[in-house]
Design an enzyme around this catalytic site. Structure first.
Site, PDB file in Angstrom:
ATOM      1  N   ASP A  13      46.948  44.896  43.034  1.00  0.00           N
ATOM      2  CA  ASP A  13      47.035  44.624  40.930  1.00  0.00           C
ATOM      3  C   ASP A  13      45.932  44.292  40.249  1.00  0.00           C
ATOM      4  O   ASP A  13      44.846  43.887  40.711  1.00  0.00           O
ATOM      5  CB  ASP A  13      47.749  42.668  41.206  1.00  0.00           C
ATOM      6  CG  ASP A  13      47.981  42.512  39.520  1.00  0.00           C
ATOM      7  OD1 ASP A  13      48.185  43.747  39.236  1.00  0.00           O
ATOM      8  OD2 ASP A  13      48.381  41.762  39.452  1.00  0.00           O
ATOM      9  N   ASP A 107      50.682  48.967  36.656  1.00  0.00           N
ATOM     10  CA  ASP A 107      49.532  47.949  37.249  1.00  0.00           C
ATOM     11  C   ASP A 107      49.265  47.312  38.598  1.00  0.00           C
ATOM     12  O   ASP A 107      48.567  47.006  38.654  1.00  0.00           O
ATOM     13  CB  ASP A 107      49.036  47.100  35.764  1.00  0.00           C
ATOM     14  CG  ASP A 107      50.189  46.096  36.044  1.00  0.00           C
ATOM     15  OD1 ASP A 107      50.648  46.384  36.245  1.00  0.00           O
ATOM     16  OD2 ASP A 107      49.615  45.440  34.888  1.00  0.00           O
ATOM     17  N   GLU A 108      50.182  47.666  39.772  1.00  0.00           N
ATOM     18  CA  GLU A 108      50.404  47.000  40.613  1.00  0.00           C
ATOM     19  C   GLU A 108      51.524  47.141  41.398  1.00  0.00           C
ATOM     20  O   GLU A 108      52.567  48.142  41.090  1.00  0.00           O
ATOM     21  CB  GLU A 108      51.308  45.228  40.675  1.00  0.00           C
ATOM     22  CG  GLU A 108      52.414  45.326  39.612  1.00  0.00           C
ATOM     23  CD  GLU A 108      52.792  43.768  39.995  1.00  0.00           C
ATOM     24  OE1 GLU A 108      52.835  43.126  40.179  1.00  0.00           O
ATOM     25  OE2 GLU A 108      53.221  43.489  38.776  1.00  0.00           O
TER      26      GLU A 108
END
Length: 362
Positions: A13, A107-108
């Protein structure tokens, strides 16, 4: 027959991703409360730097509230083209270690490193190598969770944020979970939290004390899911390359309303849909408006413009224009409205060479 090896899952993350990219690329923003959002009455926060979070600013918060919480915050309009490029670079780093990558957003992502490509001795070493590469090559930081399954890895990645990692080993699962608030379990929102509280359940340990039959009787199939997660059981595999097909947001009115009253709701739903679409590197080409009449008849109108919508404003304008394609009369009333994006494709393939038929209806 030998048993399948214990899965080794890493959840990576990125830390305050959009805001961190802005601070990286503009030194004047470093160490300051940065809010990634368009300023305005209807705008929402896309991301907040850690400096801004100390004021209580969070993603999805109305931008006007964020401005009240921190008048000195620096508002930066989002640049999703740049964020997608950085996201692709992080996935190139992931791919050095495994082909089993399941992105959740820009983003993850989940990574299955049960058998890693880099020859490292452990999942912990893989997570460290990934985070080091992100720091050295992209000048950004990421946090990671390492665990036997996706549920636990996602919880662990939040344990030592920012720029940290946490390992939950199989023998530690029950002790780790027991004191956690039951709200940590996916799907336990305010309503479910209240229902569980009425049963005397506030922690995962409390939940573990309920019998499977009782949970299934009360919550149906989700009751079994609660029973399993309370024990750290999650058999969902990491699924690579699961493409986004569509995203949408819809709402039902307390009272049926005429077509002329839909604009405020369409604007709000368009913002939600745009925020969801920005979590994938793929590009949507088609805008969809959905209506349900008070007679429960479903109407949809769609538009595929020559170029994909490039901003929330463009999405909103198209959705509002689609209202003009609804044949109606002054007596017509609507109980639901929805705004969606579909026809997703890769960025390189999202630009049509010729203009298609613009409107379609169902």
């Amino acid at each position: 027959m030998s048993a399948a090896p214990q899965r080794k899952i890493v959840h990576v993350d990125m830390d305050a991703f959009y805001a961190s990219v802005e601070q990286r690329d503009d030194p004047s923003l470093r160490g300051k409360p940065v809010v990634v959002a368009w300023k305005g009455q209807r705008s929402v926060v896309c991301a907040a730097s850690y400096e801004a979070r100390t004021y209580g600013i969070r993603s999805a918060m109305p931008a006007i509230r964020a401005e009240r919480l921190c008048p000195q915050a620096l508002f930066v309009p989002p640049d999703f083209v740049r964020y997608r490029a950085v996201s692709r670079a992080t996935r190139e780093i992931f791919a050095r270690h495994t082909a089993l990558i399941e992105p959740l957003s820009l983003d993850e992502a989940y990574l299955d490193v049960t058998e890693n490509l880099s020859g490292l001795s452990s999942a912990t070493a893989v997570a460290e190598a990934i985070r080091d590469a992100i720091r050295d090559e992209l000048n950004l930081t990421a946090s990671a969770g390492i665990a036997p399954n996706k549920f636990l890895a996602k919880i662990a990645s939040d344990w030592r944020k920012p720029d940290g990692q946490y390992v939950i080993r199989p023998r530690e699962v029950e002790a780790f979970l027991a004191p956690l608030p039951v709200a940590k379990i996916p799907g336990v929102g305010k309503v479910m939290n209240g229902k569980l509280a009425a049963l005397g359940v506030s922690t995962v340990g409390d939940l573990r004390g309920l019998e499977l039959a009782a949970l299934e009787a009360r919550f149906g199939r989700y009751g079994r899911r609660l029973y399993e997660l309370a024990r750290g059981i999650d058999e969902h595999p990491v699924i690579a390359d699961r493409p986004v097909m569509s995203v949408s947001a819809e709402d039902t009115f307390a009272e049926d309303v005429p077509l002329s009253a839909l604009e405020p709701m369409i604007r709000r739903l368009a913002e939600k849909t745009w925020a969801a679409a920005m979590k994938t590197p793929r590009i949507a080409r088609t805008v969809v408006l959905k209506l349900k009449t008070r007679e429960f008849r479903i109407l949809t109108r769609s538009l595929t413009p020559p170029q994909p919508p490039a901003s929330c404003t463009e999405l909103t304008d198209i959705a509002l224009a689609l209202c003009g394609r609804v044949e109606t009369d002054a007596e017509a009333r609507y109980r639901l409205v929805g705004v969606g994006l579909s026809n997703f494709g890769e960025p390189e393939a999202a630009r049509p060479t010729s203009q298609p038929d613009l409107f379609a209806s169902v």
